[in-house]
Design an enzyme around this catalytic site. Structure first.
Site, short mmCIF file in Angstrom:
data_model
loop_
_atom_site.label_atom_id
_atom_site.label_comp_id
_atom_site.label_asym_id
_atom_site.label_seq_id
_atom_site.Cartn_x
_atom_site.Cartn_y
_atom_site.Cartn_z
N GLU A 184 40.58 48.75 29.37
CA GLU A 184 39.64 48.00 28.36
C GLU A 184 39.97 46.50 29.04
O GLU A 184 40.97 45.92 29.10
CB GLU A 184 40.69 47.81 27.24
CG GLU A 184 40.72 49.26 26.53
CD GLU A 184 39.48 49.85 26.08
OE1 GLU A 184 38.46 49.07 26.01
OE2 GLU A 184 39.31 51.10 25.70
N CYS A 235 39.42 39.45 24.07
CA CYS A 235 38.52 40.07 25.00
C CYS A 235 37.05 40.14 24.38
O CYS A 235 35.94 39.97 25.17
CB CYS A 235 39.04 41.29 25.40
SG CYS A 235 39.27 42.48 24.22
#
Length: 439
Positions: free
Chosen positions: A212, A246
């Site tokens: 991720e 993110c």
């Protein structure tokens, strides 16, 4: 033969898994319930650690870290019985009489390496999927957020089965030693540079990985968009956690006809959220380290700053900042920003914005604000991203029904809800034949 605490812990977890202790649904439900109980009983302790590490106010810590994980736990506990059931599939006529099905089974002992931007939830949210699937797990919190790492290492073992779970603190040496071990799955959340190291280490053991990562998540604003709502939602999604998210909007591509108006509304929203001096706001976070804060001084050099721009490295403070039309070749537009700086790029037509995004690596998230169904379909048809969100920013993260993951440079694999269970499971195909009618 000498051993280390890490190898000893891993041996203990493998021994536990081999006994079948983690297989019953009762055990899995109990461990998931303990995560929820831990977060409820130690909400204050975790919030204090997050405030020391990132300057998070209690509300933001509760919403983005604690409640986020509790929602994952609730969803997993509700659906776990159905997730664990074997799924019947069609058996071809050549294999009749017989039947076929897919039976989920845990992979074994998994490793979760967490980042510093959401240092509690990025340990425990993937852990929910690992537990639901019936695995043992080693967790490695980030050493950058030292207070949260210490809180996790101190509190979590009081609640979860010590024979099935372990927390390893430390920096590069400890992470390196962990990656030298054989795991049955590795989930890493962080940056592209370290992801390559993790993937190379996992390849030596042929271990599957979930990465991720991040990237430059673009935000497209059409002239048909409701600018007031768009600015409010973008300001929230960008500046929460001081931009250290993110999936935060990395830069905005806005139609020239509404560019000036949008910038003024966005600047007003920043003031509404954080006051005239965001440094004094209890709701605005700090950058994780002085090293990370100093980077923003370099990124902002020579830029046309509309709002903000103040950096205090010693205090780890970077103001919510709007930058107008930076050069596409500047570091600001080449690197993932990962902080409270938002470049605004003006385009004459939205097809220019589409081409701008298409020419760059696939992002973790893509945002579009428009009332045009034609433009919406054009963006969905031509652009690829980990997740696309239309007319909002970041909010898709609250849905356990949607998988969370990247594509290309922004990552591989996915988790959240069923998809976390699937990631940490081996979906074992089974075909059972009858002894009758042997060919």
């Amino acid at each position: 033969m000498s051993t280390s605490p890490i190898s000893d812990a891993l041996a203990r977890l493998r021994q536990t898994f081999a006994t079948g202790k983690t297989l019953p649904i009762e055990w899995r439900l109990a461990q998931l319930g303990e995560i929820d109980r831990m977060l409820r009983e130690h909400e204050k302790d975790f919030a204090e650690a997050l405030q020391l590490d990132l300057g998070k106010c209690h509300f933001e810590s509760t919403m983005t870290e604690i409640n986020f994980v509790q929602s994952e736990v609730k969803h997993a506990r509700k659906h776990l019985a159905s997730w664990m059931k074997s799924k019947r599939v069609r058996t071809p006529i050549m294999a009749q009489p017989g039947h076929s099905y897919i039976r989920p089974e845990p992979k074994g002992v998994v490793l979760i390496i967490a980042p510093w931007n959401y240092p509690l939830s990025m340990v425990t949210a993937p852990l929910v999927g690992a537990i639901a699937a019936g695995n043992c797990a080693v967790m490695k919190p980030s050493e950058v957020t030292v207070h949260t790492s210490a809180a996790i290492a101190s509190i979590l073992p009081r609640y979860l089965d010590k024979d099935a779970f372990a927390v390893v603190e430390g920096g590069i040496p400890e992470t390196t030693e962990l990656l030298e071990q054989r795991f049955d799955h590795v989930l890493y959340t962080g940056n592209e540079r370290v992801a390559k190291i993790v993937m190379a280490a996992a390849a030596k053991h042929l271990t599957p990985v979930t990465l991720e990562l991040g990237g430059k998540s673009p935000c497209l604003i059409d002239k048909s968009a409701n600018l007031e709502v768009a600015a409010s939602r973008i300001a929230w999604g960008k500046f929460i956690n001081a931009g250290q998210t993110c999936v935060a909007p990395d830069h905005v591509l806005v139609h020239r006809e509404v560019s000036a108006q949008f910038v003024e509304i966005l600047a007003r929203k920043i003031k509404e959220f954080y006051g005239e001096d965001p440094e004094q706001s209890p709701d605005f976070c700090r950058i994780a380290s002085e090293r990370h804060a100093a980077r923003f001084q370099q990124l902002l050099e020579g830029q046309k700053i509309h709002t903000g721009g103040q950096v205090d490295v010693a205090k780890r403070y970077v103001a919510p900042t709007i930058v107008l039309d930076p050069s596409p070749d500047s570091a600001l537009m080449q690197e993932e920003i990962f902080g409270p700086v938002l470049p605004i790029v003006t385009v004459d037509e939205m097809h220019e914005a589409i081409k701008f995004v298409a020419d760059r690596p696939k992002p973790l998230a893509l945002y579009l604000f428009t009332k045009s169904k034609v433009l919406e379909e054009a963006v969905l048809h031509r652009l690829s991203a980990g997740t696309v969100c239309v007319n909002d920013a970041v909010i898709f993260m609250v849905s356990p029904e949607l998988p969370f993951g990247g594509i290309g440079n922004s990552g591989m694999g996915r988790y959240s809800g069923w998809y976390g269970f699937e990631t940490f499971s081996h979906m074992k195909p089974v075909m059972k034949r009858s002894f009758m009618f042997d060919a």
